[in-house]
Design a protein around this motif. Structure first.
Motif, PDB file in Angstrom:
ATOM      1  N   MET A  33      -5.425   8.433  -2.090  1.00 20.20           N
ATOM      2  CA  MET A  33      -5.820   7.633  -3.246  1.00 20.20           C
ATOM      3  C   MET A  33      -4.627   7.373  -4.169  1.00 20.20           C
ATOM      4  N   PRO A  34      -4.667   6.270  -4.900  1.00 21.83           N
ATOM      5  CA  PRO A  34      -3.648   6.030  -5.929  1.00 21.83           C
ATOM      6  C   PRO A  34      -3.824   7.027  -7.077  1.00 21.83           C
ATOM      7  N   ALA A  35      -2.790   7.159  -7.865  1.00 18.77           N
ATOM      8  CA  ALA A  35      -2.861   7.999  -9.060  1.00 18.77           C
ATOM      9  C   ALA A  35      -3.893   7.401 -10.021  1.00 18.77           C
ATOM     10  N   PRO A  36      -4.501   8.222 -10.873  1.00 15.64           N
ATOM     11  CA  PRO A  36      -5.496   7.716 -11.830  1.00 15.64           C
ATOM     12  C   PRO A  36      -4.991   6.561 -12.700  1.00 15.64           C
ATOM     13  N   ASP A  37      -3.737   6.621 -13.144  1.00 13.39           N
ATOM     14  CA  ASP A  37      -3.229   5.527 -13.977  1.00 13.39           C
ATOM     15  C   ASP A  37      -3.069   4.241 -13.177  1.00 13.39           C
ATOM     16  N   THR A  38      -2.800   4.358 -11.885  1.00  9.05           N
ATOM     17  CA  THR A  38      -2.714   3.178 -11.018  1.00  9.05           C
ATOM     18  C   THR A  38      -4.098   2.561 -10.848  1.00  9.05           C
ATOM     19  N   MET A  39      -5.111   3.406 -10.643  1.00 10.00           N
ATOM     20  CA  MET A  39      -6.486   2.915 -10.525  1.00 10.00           C
ATOM     21  C   MET A  39      -6.900   2.193 -11.805  1.00 10.00           C
ATOM     22  N   LEU A  40      -6.549   2.766 -12.945  1.00 15.19           N
ATOM     23  CA  LEU A  40      -6.876   2.147 -14.228  1.00 15.19           C
ATOM     24  C   LEU A  40      -6.201   0.784 -14.353  1.00 15.19           C
ATOM     25  N   ALA A  41      -4.937   0.703 -13.958  1.00 13.97           N
ATOM     26  CA  ALA A  41      -4.200  -0.564 -14.037  1.00 13.97           C
ATOM     27  C   ALA A  41      -4.841  -1.627 -13.142  1.00 13.97           C
ATOM     28  N   LEU A  42      -5.272  -1.250 -11.942  1.00 17.13           N
ATOM     29  CA  LEU A  42      -5.932  -2.193 -11.035  1.00 17.13           C
ATOM     30  C   LEU A  42      -7.233  -2.709 -11.646  1.00 17.13           C
ATOM     31  N   ARG A  43      -8.016  -1.807 -12.231  1.00 13.44           N
ATOM     32  CA  ARG A  43      -9.272  -2.216 -12.875  1.00 13.44           C
ATOM     33  C   ARG A  43      -9.005  -3.144 -14.064  1.00 13.44           C
ATOM     34  N   GLN A  44      -7.970  -2.844 -14.840  1.00  9.89           N
ATOM     35  CA  GLN A  44      -7.635  -3.687 -15.991  1.00  9.89           C
ATOM     36  C   GLN A  44      -7.224  -5.089 -15.550  1.00  9.89           C
ATOM     37  N   LYS A  49      -6.574 -11.958  -9.896  1.00  6.55           N
ATOM     38  CA  LYS A  49      -6.884 -11.634  -8.505  1.00  6.55           C
ATOM     39  C   LYS A  49      -5.941 -10.540  -8.040  1.00  6.55           C
ATOM     40  N   ILE A  50      -6.482  -9.554  -7.315  1.00  6.22           N
ATOM     41  CA  ILE A  50      -5.628  -8.502  -6.764  1.00  6.22           C
ATOM     42  C   ILE A  50      -5.706  -8.548  -5.240  1.00  6.22           C
ATOM     43  N   VAL A  51      -4.523  -8.525  -4.641  1.00  6.84           N
ATOM     44  CA  VAL A  51      -4.394  -8.691  -3.193  1.00  6.84           C
ATOM     45  C   VAL A  51      -3.575  -7.531  -2.637  1.00  6.84           C
ATOM     46  N   ILE A  52      -4.043  -6.964  -1.557  1.00  2.00           N
ATOM     47  CA  ILE A  52      -3.301  -5.906  -0.875  1.00  2.00           C
ATOM     48  C   ILE A  52      -2.510  -6.551   0.253  1.00  2.00           C
ATOM     49  N   SER A  53      -1.262  -6.168   0.370  1.00  2.00           N
ATOM     50  CA  SER A  53      -0.382  -6.674   1.423  1.00  2.00           C
ATOM     51  C   SER A  53       0.221  -5.459   2.114  1.00  2.00           C
ATOM     52  N   THR A  54      -0.069  -5.311   3.391  1.00  2.00           N
ATOM     53  CA  THR A  54       0.322  -4.094   4.094  1.00  2.00           C
ATOM     54  C   THR A  54       0.595  -4.360   5.564  1.00  2.00           C
ATOM     55  N   GLY A  55       1.343  -3.488   6.151  1.00  2.00           N
ATOM     56  CA  GLY A  55       1.562  -3.542   7.586  1.00  2.00           C
ATOM     57  C   GLY A  55       0.394  -2.974   8.366  1.00  2.00           C
ATOM     58  N   ARG A  56      -0.508  -2.308   7.667  1.00  2.00           N
ATOM     59  CA  ARG A  56      -1.668  -1.694   8.320  1.00  2.00           C
ATOM     60  C   ARG A  56      -2.610  -2.753   8.889  1.00  2.00           C
ATOM     61  N   MET A  97       0.826  -1.203   0.000  1.00  3.89           N
ATOM     62  CA  MET A  97       0.000   0.000   0.000  1.00  3.89           C
ATOM     63  C   MET A  97       0.867   1.261   0.000  1.00  3.89           C
ATOM     64  N   ASP A  98       1.474   1.556   1.125  1.00  2.00           N
ATOM     65  CA  ASP A  98       2.151   2.834   1.343  1.00  2.00           C
ATOM     66  C   ASP A  98       3.461   2.937   0.567  1.00  2.00           C
ATOM     67  N   GLY A  99       3.529   3.942  -0.289  1.00  2.10           N
ATOM     68  CA  GLY A  99       4.722   4.163  -1.085  1.00  2.10           C
ATOM     69  C   GLY A  99       4.764   3.339  -2.358  1.00  2.10           C
ATOM     70  N   THR A 100       3.776   2.465  -2.539  1.00  5.02           N
ATOM     71  CA  THR A 100       3.702   1.654  -3.763  1.00  5.02           C
ATOM     72  C   THR A 100       2.432   2.010  -4.527  1.00  5.02           C
ATOM     73  N   LEU A 101       1.276   1.603  -4.010  1.00  8.16           N
ATOM     74  CA  LEU A 101       0.017   1.982  -4.659  1.00  8.16           C
ATOM     75  C   LEU A 101      -0.350   3.429  -4.368  1.00  8.16           C
ATOM     76  N   VAL A 102      -0.045   3.851  -3.169  1.00  3.15           N
ATOM     77  CA  VAL A 102      -0.419   5.190  -2.721  1.00  3.15           C
ATOM     78  C   VAL A 102       0.839   5.925  -2.268  1.00  3.15           C
ATOM     79  N   ASP A 103       1.036   7.121  -2.793  1.00  2.33           N
ATOM     80  CA  ASP A 103       2.150   7.949  -2.326  1.00  2.33           C
ATOM     81  C   ASP A 103       1.930   8.309  -0.863  1.00  2.33           C
ATOM     82  N   TYR A 104       3.010   8.407  -0.108  1.00  3.18           N
ATOM     83  CA  TYR A 104       2.893   8.780   1.300  1.00  3.18           C
ATOM     84  C   TYR A 104       2.144  10.094   1.421  1.00  3.18           C
ATOM     85  N   GLY A 105       1.138  10.116   2.288  1.00  2.00           N
ATOM     86  CA  GLY A 105       0.357  11.316   2.508  1.00  2.00           C
ATOM     87  C   GLY A 105      -0.824  11.473   1.571  1.00  2.00           C
ATOM     88  N   SER A 106      -0.951  10.611   0.583  1.00  2.00           N
ATOM     89  CA  SER A 106      -2.059  10.694  -0.370  1.00  2.00           C
ATOM     90  C   SER A 106      -3.125   9.669   0.007  1.00  2.00           C
TER      91      SER A 106
END
Length: 94
Positions: free
Chosen positions: A21-32, A39-46, A10-19
């Motif tokens: 939401m992901p960038a629009p092109d990242t959102m598009l890539a996830l939807r594609q 399958k898309i899986v989130i892996s985070t320390g959160r 999540m942090d620093g990969t999909l989402v820039d620190y402090g943001s």
């Protein structure tokens, strides 16, 4: 061999620190990926209760608390054989 599952930090990969939401092109890539049946899986320390939900994105599974909690939207979306291979790989330190 085709890609069947992709894991994302999540942090620093999909989402820039402090943001929030992901960038629009990242959102598009996830939807594609999802549209292709990958399958898309989130892996985070959160912890799971602070993993954000992005409009139009469905996580098939989440790995939270630095790997301490794994949750899926299905009973099991990986074959036992695959899980066993992953565990052996991790135990061998490879």
């Amino acid at each position: 061999m085709s890609i069947k599952i992709v894991f994302f930090d999540m942090d620093g990969t999909l989402v820039d620190y402090g943001s929030p939401m992901p960038a629009p092109d990242t959102m598009l890539a996830l939807r594609q990926l999802a549209d292709q049946g990958i399958k898309i899986v989130i892996s985070t320390g959160r912890p799971p209760y602070v993993v954000p939900h992005f409009p139009g994105i469905h996580w098939n599974a989440s790995i939270t608390f630095n790997g301490a909690l794994v949750q899926s939207d299905q009973k099991c979306f990986m074959k036992t054989r695959s899980i066993t291979k992953i565990l052996k790989h991790c135990m061998n330190g490879a």
